[in-house]
Design a protein around this motif. Structure first.
Motif, PDB file in Angstrom:
ATOM      1  N   HIS A 199      -7.214  -0.989 -11.585  1.00 36.64           N
ATOM      2  CA  HIS A 199      -6.856   0.197 -10.795  1.00 36.64           C
ATOM      3  C   HIS A 199      -5.984  -0.043  -9.570  1.00 36.64           C
ATOM      4  O   HIS A 199      -5.683   0.909  -8.851  1.00 36.64           O
ATOM      5  N   GLY A 222      -7.054   7.570  -3.248  1.00 35.82           N
ATOM      6  CA  GLY A 222      -8.147   6.705  -3.734  1.00 35.82           C
ATOM      7  C   GLY A 222      -8.221   5.367  -3.018  1.00 35.82           C
ATOM      8  O   GLY A 222      -9.274   4.735  -2.986  1.00 35.82           O
ATOM      9  N   GLY A 223      -7.125   4.944  -2.407  1.00 38.16           N
ATOM     10  CA  GLY A 223      -7.110   3.658  -1.710  1.00 38.16           C
ATOM     11  C   GLY A 223      -7.373   3.755  -0.218  1.00 38.16           C
ATOM     12  O   GLY A 223      -7.318   2.733   0.480  1.00 38.16           O
ATOM     13  N   PHE A 275       0.872  -1.176   0.000  1.00 34.27           N
ATOM     14  CA  PHE A 275       0.000   0.000   0.000  1.00 34.27           C
ATOM     15  C   PHE A 275       0.904   1.220   0.000  1.00 34.27           C
ATOM     16  O   PHE A 275       1.760   1.372   0.881  1.00 34.27           O
ATOM     17  N   ASP A 276       0.753   2.066  -0.997  1.00 30.90           N
ATOM     18  CA  ASP A 276       1.649   3.219  -1.085  1.00 30.90           C
ATOM     19  C   ASP A 276       0.940   4.321  -1.871  1.00 30.90           C
ATOM     20  O   ASP A 276       0.703   4.183  -3.075  1.00 30.90           O
ATOM     21  N   ILE A 297      -2.332  -0.816  -8.342  1.00 32.77           N
ATOM     22  CA  ILE A 297      -1.016  -0.751  -8.986  1.00 32.77           C
ATOM     23  C   ILE A 297       0.062  -1.285  -8.034  1.00 32.77           C
ATOM     24  O   ILE A 297       0.086  -0.929  -6.854  1.00 32.77           O
ATOM     25  N   TYR A 354       1.968   5.602  -5.235  1.00 32.57           N
ATOM     26  CA  TYR A 354       1.751   4.815  -6.474  1.00 32.57           C
ATOM     27  C   TYR A 354       1.334   5.770  -7.602  1.00 32.57           C
ATOM     28  O   TYR A 354       1.544   5.510  -8.785  1.00 32.57           O
ATOM     29  N   GLY A 414     -16.307   0.290  -2.312  1.00 32.27           N
ATOM     30  CA  GLY A 414     -16.058  -1.030  -1.733  1.00 32.27           C
ATOM     31  C   GLY A 414     -15.875  -1.027  -0.224  1.00 32.27           C
ATOM     32  O   GLY A 414     -15.484  -2.046   0.348  1.00 32.27           O
ATOM     33  N   ASP A 415     -16.114   0.107   0.399  1.00 39.20           N
ATOM     34  CA  ASP A 415     -15.818   0.228   1.825  1.00 39.20           C
ATOM     35  C   ASP A 415     -17.086   0.452   2.642  1.00 39.20           C
ATOM     36  O   ASP A 415     -17.869   1.351   2.328  1.00 39.20           O
TER      37      ASP A 415
HETATM   38  P1  ADP Z   1     -12.669   1.478  -4.094  1.00 39.45           P
HETATM   39  O1  ADP Z   1     -12.246   2.766  -4.736  1.00 39.45           O
HETATM   40  O2  ADP Z   1     -13.845   0.845  -4.773  1.00 39.45           O
HETATM   41  O3  ADP Z   1     -12.794   1.535  -2.612  1.00 39.45           O
HETATM   42  P2  ADP Z   1     -10.185   0.073  -3.639  1.00 39.45           P
HETATM   43  O4  ADP Z   1     -10.364   0.196  -2.179  1.00 39.45           O
HETATM   44  O5  ADP Z   1      -9.803  -1.249  -4.186  1.00 39.45           O
HETATM   45  O6  ADP Z   1     -11.466   0.514  -4.458  1.00 39.45           O
HETATM   46  O7  ADP Z   1      -9.090   1.144  -4.015  1.00 39.45           O
HETATM   47  C1  ADP Z   1      -8.579   1.235  -5.315  1.00 39.45           C
HETATM   48  C2  ADP Z   1      -7.868   2.552  -5.448  1.00 39.45           C
HETATM   49  O8  ADP Z   1      -6.690   2.532  -4.641  1.00 39.45           O
HETATM   50  C3  ADP Z   1      -7.367   2.855  -6.838  1.00 39.45           C
HETATM   51  O9  ADP Z   1      -8.371   3.424  -7.633  1.00 39.45           O
HETATM   52  C4  ADP Z   1      -6.243   3.823  -6.543  1.00 39.45           C
HETATM   53  O10 ADP Z   1      -6.756   5.120  -6.353  1.00 39.45           O
HETATM   54  C5  ADP Z   1      -5.690   3.349  -5.216  1.00 39.45           C
HETATM   55  N1  ADP Z   1      -4.482   2.498  -5.353  1.00 39.45           N
HETATM   56  C6  ADP Z   1      -4.120   1.701  -6.387  1.00 39.45           C
HETATM   57  N2  ADP Z   1      -2.981   1.023  -6.121  1.00 39.45           N
HETATM   58  C7  ADP Z   1      -2.605   1.402  -4.873  1.00 39.45           C
HETATM   59  C8  ADP Z   1      -1.505   1.054  -4.022  1.00 39.45           C
HETATM   60  N3  ADP Z   1      -0.583   0.164  -4.396  1.00 39.45           N
HETATM   61  N4  ADP Z   1      -1.439   1.650  -2.808  1.00 39.45           N
HETATM   62  C9  ADP Z   1      -2.384   2.553  -2.416  1.00 39.45           C
HETATM   63  N5  ADP Z   1      -3.426   2.912  -3.158  1.00 39.45           N
HETATM   64  C10 ADP Z   1      -3.570   2.337  -4.374  1.00 39.45           C
END
Ligand code: ADP
Ligand code: MG
Length: 325
Positions: A253, A168-169, A111-112, A255, A115, A197-198
């Motif tokens: 999405h 976004g994550g 998680f970074d 990475i 990214y 998704g949260d």
């Molecule tokens: P949602 O947006 O439906 O909650 P996720 O929780 O799976 O979906 O988050 C996906 C998002 O996380 C991506 O759209 C991007 O913004 C971000 N992201 C992608 N890769 C990474 C990563 N390696 N570390 C942190 N954030 C990431």
């Protein structure tokens, strides 16, 4: 008033309150580029709707401050200026960025939020991806250790040019937690708040748990597991959320910070823990590290459970969850 009348009156009040109480539910598709759902149990429709309004307002507020798609957001200001000079942050963003870095440490860098130094070149809706040369050039910008914080002055600086962050994550999970706090402050005891998704749940549904289904990665109508939940948070990440397929490769999405490519070691990951910030921050890990290494991490964290779907469709459960027989 004799005792009998008092008892009857009291019973009536309790009973009338119960019959008038009901579930209130609202869905909004216009905030944070995702679907927000708020569902709660209340005896008063006005009170319920005001509470839901307050949660939606909170989501909008967080979006205004944390979206990279809004040029006026605090995060956009960081991306525009932090390579040149330290940028002063609100306490809220400073604290959330610190939490993001904690998740990077817990997950071996899977998680970074940096990214985005590569990630910004993808546009999954338009089927756009960076070339290998572009990835190679941008990849040195991906490294959470290159976020330089000053606790005293509450600032952030990027170690080098070319760095970007994207929440976004984690921001959706965070906004769900904020929404839940708003409901709790208004005395609501049974509720569900979801952003993409949260999700987070307070209380139960009439003495029974909330039952949340985990979908099949290739079929939105097929449920592969149902989990009963009370007073907890959960996040599901999937490679089917935002993606395009090209030449047999799925570009999606999540990475891998080490390679700058989509991370495909699982198809979906569902994390259960006490807060949605935490479940959101941990749900990307399995895609990057793979099921074995990720499960090791999840199993090490006492408050965390996980359900993973591997590329061959196997469903794996962390040690706190019994696999259904
Ligand atoms: P949602 O947006 O439906 O909650 P996720 O929780 O799976 O979906 O988050 C996906 C998002 O996380 C991506 O759209 C991007 O913004 C971000 N992201 C992608 N890769 C990474 C990563 N390696 N570390 C942190 N954030 C990431
Ligand atoms: Mg999420």
């Amino acid at each position: 008033m004799n005792l009998k009348i008092v008892v009857v009156l009291t019973l009536c009040l309790v009973w009338c309150g119960t019959v008038n109480a009901e579930w209130f539910r609202r869905v909004d598709d216009g905030i944070m580029g995702t679907r927000i759902v708020v569902e709660l149990w209340d005896e008063d429709g006005v009170h319920a709707n005001q509470a839901i309004d307050a949660v939606m307002d909170e989501m909008r507020r967080i979006d205004e401050s944390m979206s990279v798609y809004k040029s006026t957001s605090e995060v956009s200001k960081v991306n525009a200026e932090a390579a040149q000079h330290p940028v002063k942050l609100t306490k809220e963003l400073f604290d959330l960025l610190q939490q993001a870095v904690e998740f990077s440490k817990i997950t071996d860098g899977a998680f970074d939020i940096t990214y985005a130094s590569v990630g910004y070149m993808y546009d999954f809706r338009k089927h756009i991806k960076p070339t290998e040369a572009q990835i190679a050039q941008a990849l040195p910008g991906v490294n959470y250790r290159h976020l330089i914080f000053d606790q005293k002055n509450q600032t952030i600086k990027f170690f080098q040019p070319g760095m970007r962050i994207d929440l976004g994550g984690i921001a959706k999970g965070y906004s769900v937690d904020c929404g839940i706090h708003i409901l709790q402050a208004r005395g609501i005891k049974h509720a569900l708040v979801t952003a993409g998704g949260d999700s987070r749940i307070i209380g139960d549904r009439f003495g029974k748990p909330w039952v949340v289904g985990i979908r099949h990665p290739d079929d939105a109508n097929r449920v592969i597991a149902k989990i009963p939940l009370v007073d907890t948070a959960l996040s599901t990440s999937g490679d089917y959320e935002r993606f395009f397929d090209e030449d047999g490769v799925r570009y999606h999405h999540i990475i891998d910070p080490k390679t700058g490519h989509s991370a495909s070691k699982v198809r979906s990951a569902t994390i259960i823990a006490s807060t949605a910030t935490r479940t959101d921050g941990l749900s990307k890990t399995a895609f990057v590290l793979g099921p074995e290494k990720a499960m090791e991490i999840y199993n090490r964290l006492d408050d965390v459970d996980a359900i993973l779907v591997t590329p061959d469709g196997t469903v794996l459960y962390s040690k706190g969850l019994e696999a259904p027989k």
